[in-house]
Design a protein around this motif. Sequence first.
Motif, mmCIF file in Angstrom:
data_model
loop_
_atom_site.group_PDB
_atom_site.id
_atom_site.type_symbol
_atom_site.label_atom_id
_atom_site.label_comp_id
_atom_site.label_asym_id
_atom_site.label_seq_id
_atom_site.Cartn_x
_atom_site.Cartn_y
_atom_site.Cartn_z
ATOM 1 N N PHE A 54 -33.933 26.306 -16.433
ATOM 2 C CA PHE A 54 -33.531 26.430 -17.831
ATOM 3 C C PHE A 54 -33.847 27.821 -18.375
ATOM 4 N N SER A 55 -35.035 28.310 -18.054
ATOM 5 C CA SER A 55 -35.425 29.635 -18.543
ATOM 6 C C SER A 55 -34.513 30.712 -17.978
ATOM 7 N N PHE A 56 -33.981 30.486 -16.776
ATOM 8 C CA PHE A 56 -33.045 31.434 -16.179
ATOM 9 C C PHE A 56 -31.657 31.270 -16.797
ATOM 10 N N GLY A 57 -31.243 30.014 -17.001
ATOM 11 C CA GLY A 57 -29.927 29.767 -17.581
ATOM 12 C C GLY A 57 -29.796 30.258 -19.003
ATOM 13 N N MET A 58 -30.895 30.263 -19.754
ATOM 14 C CA MET A 58 -30.863 30.710 -21.148
ATOM 15 C C MET A 58 -30.491 32.186 -21.275
ATOM 16 N N LYS A 59 -30.627 32.931 -20.194
ATOM 17 C CA LYS A 59 -30.360 34.364 -20.267
ATOM 18 C C LYS A 59 -28.883 34.675 -20.469
ATOM 19 N N ILE A 60 -28.021 33.665 -20.333
ATOM 20 C CA ILE A 60 -26.606 33.892 -20.601
ATOM 21 C C ILE A 60 -26.393 34.303 -22.053
ATOM 22 N N PHE A 61 -27.272 33.851 -22.954
ATOM 23 C CA PHE A 61 -27.140 34.200 -24.367
ATOM 24 C C PHE A 61 -27.637 35.617 -24.638
ATOM 25 N N ASP A 62 -28.573 36.096 -23.809
ATOM 26 C CA ASP A 62 -28.922 37.515 -23.868
ATOM 27 C C ASP A 62 -27.730 38.366 -23.443
ATOM 28 N N ALA A 63 -27.049 37.880 -22.388
ATOM 29 C CA ALA A 63 -25.866 38.594 -21.908
ATOM 30 C C ALA A 63 -24.767 38.600 -22.959
ATOM 31 N N LEU A 64 -24.667 37.519 -23.725
ATOM 32 C CA LEU A 64 -23.651 37.434 -24.776
ATOM 33 C C LEU A 64 -23.850 38.518 -25.824
ATOM 34 N N GLY A 65 -25.095 38.855 -26.072
ATOM 35 C CA GLY A 65 -25.377 39.891 -27.048
ATOM 36 C C GLY A 65 -25.093 41.283 -26.532
ATOM 37 N N SER A 66 -25.195 41.490 -25.214
ATOM 38 C CA SER A 66 -25.004 42.829 -24.659
ATOM 39 C C SER A 66 -23.559 43.121 -24.273
ATOM 40 N N ASP A 67 -22.786 42.105 -23.865
ATOM 41 C CA ASP A 67 -21.379 42.309 -23.477
ATOM 42 C C ASP A 67 -20.600 41.043 -23.803
ATOM 43 N N ARG A 68 -20.268 40.888 -25.069
ATOM 44 C CA ARG A 68 -19.665 39.640 -25.551
ATOM 45 C C ARG A 68 -18.327 39.350 -24.877
ATOM 46 N N THR A 69 -17.493 40.369 -24.726
ATOM 47 C CA THR A 69 -16.161 40.152 -24.169
ATOM 48 C C THR A 69 -16.236 39.643 -22.737
ATOM 49 N N LEU A 70 -17.085 40.265 -21.930
ATOM 50 C CA LEU A 70 -17.225 39.856 -20.530
ATOM 51 C C LEU A 70 -17.721 38.423 -20.421
ATOM 52 N N VAL A 71 -18.750 38.074 -21.184
ATOM 53 C CA VAL A 71 -19.320 36.730 -21.110
ATOM 54 C C VAL A 71 -18.305 35.686 -21.586
ATOM 55 N N LEU A 72 -17.598 35.968 -22.673
ATOM 56 C CA LEU A 72 -16.602 35.020 -23.177
ATOM 57 C C LEU A 72 -15.451 34.852 -22.194
#
Length: 393
Positions: free
Chosen positions: A141-159
């Motif tokens: 879970f602690s590893f999976g939560m990092k997707i939201f950190d990624a959302l803040g740094s590169d929103r287009t790529l993550v979406l």
Amino acid sequence: MTHDSCLEAALLPFKLSHVAAGFIAVLVGYTSSVAIIFQAIDRLGATDAQANSWMLVLGLGMGLSTLVLSLGNRMPVLTAWSTPGAALIALSSGLSLPQATGAFILCALLLIATGLSGWFDKLTRLIPDSLANAMLAGILFSFGMKIFDALGSDRTLVLLMGAAYLALKRLAPRYAIAGVFFAGLAYVAATGGFEGVSLPVALARPEFVMPEFSLPALIGLGLPMFLVTMSSQNMPGVVTLRADGYRPDIGRAITVTGLFSLLLAPFGGYAFNLAAITAAICTGPDADDNPRTRYKAALFAGSFYVVIGLMGATVIGLFLILPRALVLTIAALALLGSIGNSLSAAMAPKDEREAALLTFMATASGFSLYGIGAPFWALLLGLVVRFSLRRAR
């Protein structure tokens, strides 16, 4: 196994999902902690040739031990370098490379002795399944939560990758993770993320370091490295296998990792152990619908590790140029199935739900105490709570 699955296994010995899971496991393994390895190498004052030797034998050690254990057990048994062990090296002071090598050998001998004695295997059998699943869910879970950190740094790529995941999960679920990864790569390439990148191609060579057995190094580095490797690495590794229904001979597995550690320690292979996060990528349903053939994903992971080890810094440099947002997103999506399954299994027994929930929360918090990571203390807390509530009831 059904007739259809047997026929598919005969006609298609390997699937794209095996390749994707194996590659993503290796990708996550390197990108999540290779920086700590570089810090450890730098702390010991290693030369460039010795640094390349470290990357060579670490890749070979993980790859060959994964292949041996996965083929021998017909289970996805992945190994990894000891990340907390590397952190200990990076925080050490006043040690030379030969002295550290002597400490690596002591750690390896302790791993072999532990595996041969069988006490760790017996200890893990005493852990209730609910708490084991809760601890695994907390780690992932602690590893999976990092997707939201990624959302803040590169929103287009993550979406984009999220949309690709949803579409492929509906249309071709078996190839969802592979498709998402290629979609992310295509976006990075189209936006110029790989322009101007040049990587020299060269094979790494082993560099032998004569060990020096210094009592301060053995006590200050070798013994703590063994303890954190067992508590923070091997324990979660066993739990990961158990959560997906795999029960290999743990004593033999730890013995194998200890032997590889002993053989490769003079060349930079400081400590190997059972993997947890990367193993979950290969033990989960996204790797294969059939649990009996998921070990093939581990075979690809082992093979990729060997190739990366041989290519040394070249391939590692290739991993490091990938956007962090891409790596975090693909890792989180690949672990979704394992997180969901572990949480469901952890909360299923109603009389153990409080203990499992506290185990999950403590693990996910990521705290450490006396140099030992959260998984060990979370499991201990869960056992105390479970015992106390059972006695009260």
